[in-house]
Motif scaffolding. Structure first.
Motif, mmCIF file in Angstrom:
data_model
loop_
_atom_site.group_PDB
_atom_site.id
_atom_site.type_symbol
_atom_site.label_atom_id
_atom_site.label_comp_id
_atom_site.label_asym_id
_atom_site.label_seq_id
_atom_site.Cartn_x
_atom_site.Cartn_y
_atom_site.Cartn_z
ATOM 1 N N GLU A 52 0.810 -1.208 0.000
ATOM 2 C CA GLU A 52 0.000 0.000 0.000
ATOM 3 C C GLU A 52 0.855 1.274 0.000
ATOM 4 O O GLU A 52 0.354 2.348 -0.241
ATOM 5 N N THR A 53 2.152 1.148 0.263
ATOM 6 C CA THR A 53 3.067 2.289 0.247
ATOM 7 C C THR A 53 4.252 2.030 -0.665
ATOM 8 O O THR A 53 4.637 2.874 -1.455
ATOM 9 N N VAL A 54 4.847 0.835 -0.559
ATOM 10 C CA VAL A 54 6.042 0.485 -1.333
ATOM 11 C C VAL A 54 5.723 -0.702 -2.251
ATOM 12 O O VAL A 54 5.297 -1.749 -1.779
ATOM 13 N N PRO A 55 5.949 -0.558 -3.573
ATOM 14 C CA PRO A 55 5.739 -1.680 -4.487
ATOM 15 C C PRO A 55 6.729 -2.817 -4.203
ATOM 16 O O PRO A 55 7.853 -2.582 -3.756
ATOM 17 N N VAL A 56 6.315 -4.062 -4.477
ATOM 18 C CA VAL A 56 7.187 -5.221 -4.269
ATOM 19 C C VAL A 56 8.498 -5.067 -5.027
ATOM 20 O O VAL A 56 9.552 -5.450 -4.537
ATOM 21 N N LEU A 57 8.434 -4.481 -6.207
ATOM 22 C CA LEU A 57 9.653 -4.271 -6.993
ATOM 23 C C LEU A 57 10.700 -3.508 -6.183
ATOM 24 O O LEU A 57 11.886 -3.830 -6.230
ATOM 25 N N SER A 58 10.282 -2.538 -5.417
ATOM 26 C CA SER A 58 11.221 -1.761 -4.603
ATOM 27 C C SER A 58 11.605 -2.491 -3.320
ATOM 28 O O SER A 58 12.770 -2.505 -2.939
ATOM 29 N N SER A 59 10.634 -3.087 -2.653
ATOM 30 C CA SER A 59 10.930 -3.702 -1.355
ATOM 31 C C SER A 59 11.707 -5.006 -1.468
ATOM 32 O O SER A 59 12.496 -5.341 -0.590
ATOM 33 N N GLY A 60 11.523 -5.754 -2.544
ATOM 34 C CA GLY A 60 12.169 -7.054 -2.638
ATOM 35 C C GLY A 60 13.353 -7.158 -3.573
ATOM 36 O O GLY A 60 14.093 -8.133 -3.525
ATOM 37 N N PHE A 61 13.557 -6.167 -4.425
ATOM 38 C CA PHE A 61 14.578 -6.295 -5.464
ATOM 39 C C PHE A 61 15.988 -6.507 -4.924
ATOM 40 O O PHE A 61 16.707 -7.400 -5.372
ATOM 41 N N MET A 62 16.411 -5.701 -3.978
ATOM 42 C CA MET A 62 17.797 -5.801 -3.515
ATOM 43 C C MET A 62 18.087 -7.156 -2.878
ATOM 44 O O MET A 62 19.144 -7.733 -3.099
ATOM 45 N N CYS A 63 17.164 -7.677 -2.105
ATOM 46 C CA CYS A 63 17.408 -8.984 -1.489
ATOM 47 C C CYS A 63 17.360 -10.098 -2.521
ATOM 48 O O CYS A 63 18.084 -11.072 -2.411
ATOM 49 N N ALA A 64 16.524 -9.948 -3.535
ATOM 50 C CA ALA A 64 16.407 -10.990 -4.556
ATOM 51 C C ALA A 64 17.544 -10.940 -5.570
ATOM 52 O O ALA A 64 17.960 -11.976 -6.080
ATOM 53 N N LYS A 65 18.060 -9.760 -5.855
ATOM 54 C CA LYS A 65 19.084 -9.617 -6.899
ATOM 55 C C LYS A 65 20.345 -8.904 -6.405
ATOM 56 O O LYS A 65 21.444 -9.395 -6.567
ATOM 57 N N GLY A 66 20.190 -7.726 -5.850
ATOM 58 C CA GLY A 66 21.342 -6.888 -5.506
ATOM 59 C C GLY A 66 22.247 -7.440 -4.416
ATOM 60 O O GLY A 66 23.465 -7.267 -4.467
ATOM 61 N N TRP A 67 21.679 -8.095 -3.412
ATOM 62 C CA TRP A 67 22.477 -8.625 -2.302
ATOM 63 C C TRP A 67 22.690 -10.128 -2.397
ATOM 64 O O TRP A 67 23.521 -10.676 -1.681
ATOM 65 N N ARG A 68 21.938 -10.818 -3.239
ATOM 66 C CA ARG A 68 21.998 -12.279 -3.315
ATOM 67 C C ARG A 68 23.322 -12.717 -3.917
ATOM 68 O O ARG A 68 23.686 -12.313 -5.006
ATOM 69 N N GLY A 69 24.049 -13.557 -3.210
ATOM 70 C CA GLY A 69 25.343 -14.052 -3.691
ATOM 71 C C GLY A 69 26.441 -13.023 -3.474
ATOM 72 O O GLY A 69 26.289 -12.057 -2.741
#
Length: 137
Positions: A55-72
């Motif tokens: 309702e405030t932050v889209p999933v694309l913003s809230s989950g992207f770094m953990c799924a791609k940016g920080w993973r590995g």
């Protein structure tokens, strides 16, 4: 050490807007949302595009770094610290007595979500991401 990304999903959340030039107005802002912009085949309603989020932050913003940016082992995680994603699906309160809801995943209500509280307490007590069941998307 581990990185956890904990966020809510399942509520339409504003992500993009369609603007139009506004006529000279008192506020001197040259643009306004074009409320006539609609598309029945997409997320666009009244000039606002809504997507999944909290309702405030889209999933694309809230989950992207953990799924791609920080993973590995990445430029943003040079040590390759394990990352875990925990998404909490929204469930509206059943009645008014529940207040904002114990299973709400709305941005402002997340700290009252029992599943989130349990996960935070377990991590604080020493549980690992694997102990919690790994990623839960």
């Amino acid at each position: 050490m581990e990185i956890f990304s904990l966020y809510g999903v399942g509520i339409p959340t504003e992500r993009a807007y369609v603007y139009k030039l506004s006529p000279a107005a008192e506020c001197h802002i040259p643009f306004q949302i074009d409320t006539s912009a609609d598309d029945d085949n997409s997320c666009l309603r009244d000039g606002v595009c809504s997507v999944d989020g909290d309702e405030t932050v889209p999933v694309l913003s809230s989950g992207f770094m953990c799924a791609k940016g920080w993973r590995g082992k990445t430029r943003f995680n040079p040590s390759g610290i394990w990352t875990y994603i925990r998404e909490y699906s929204h469930s509206a309160p059943a009645n008014l007595l529940e207040g904002r809801g114990t299973q709400s995943s709305a941005h402002v209500d997340m700290m009252g979500n029992f599943a989130l509280i349990e996960d935070i307490i377990r991590v604080a007590a020493g549980a690992s991401g694997e102990d919690l069941g790994g990623d839960q998307e």
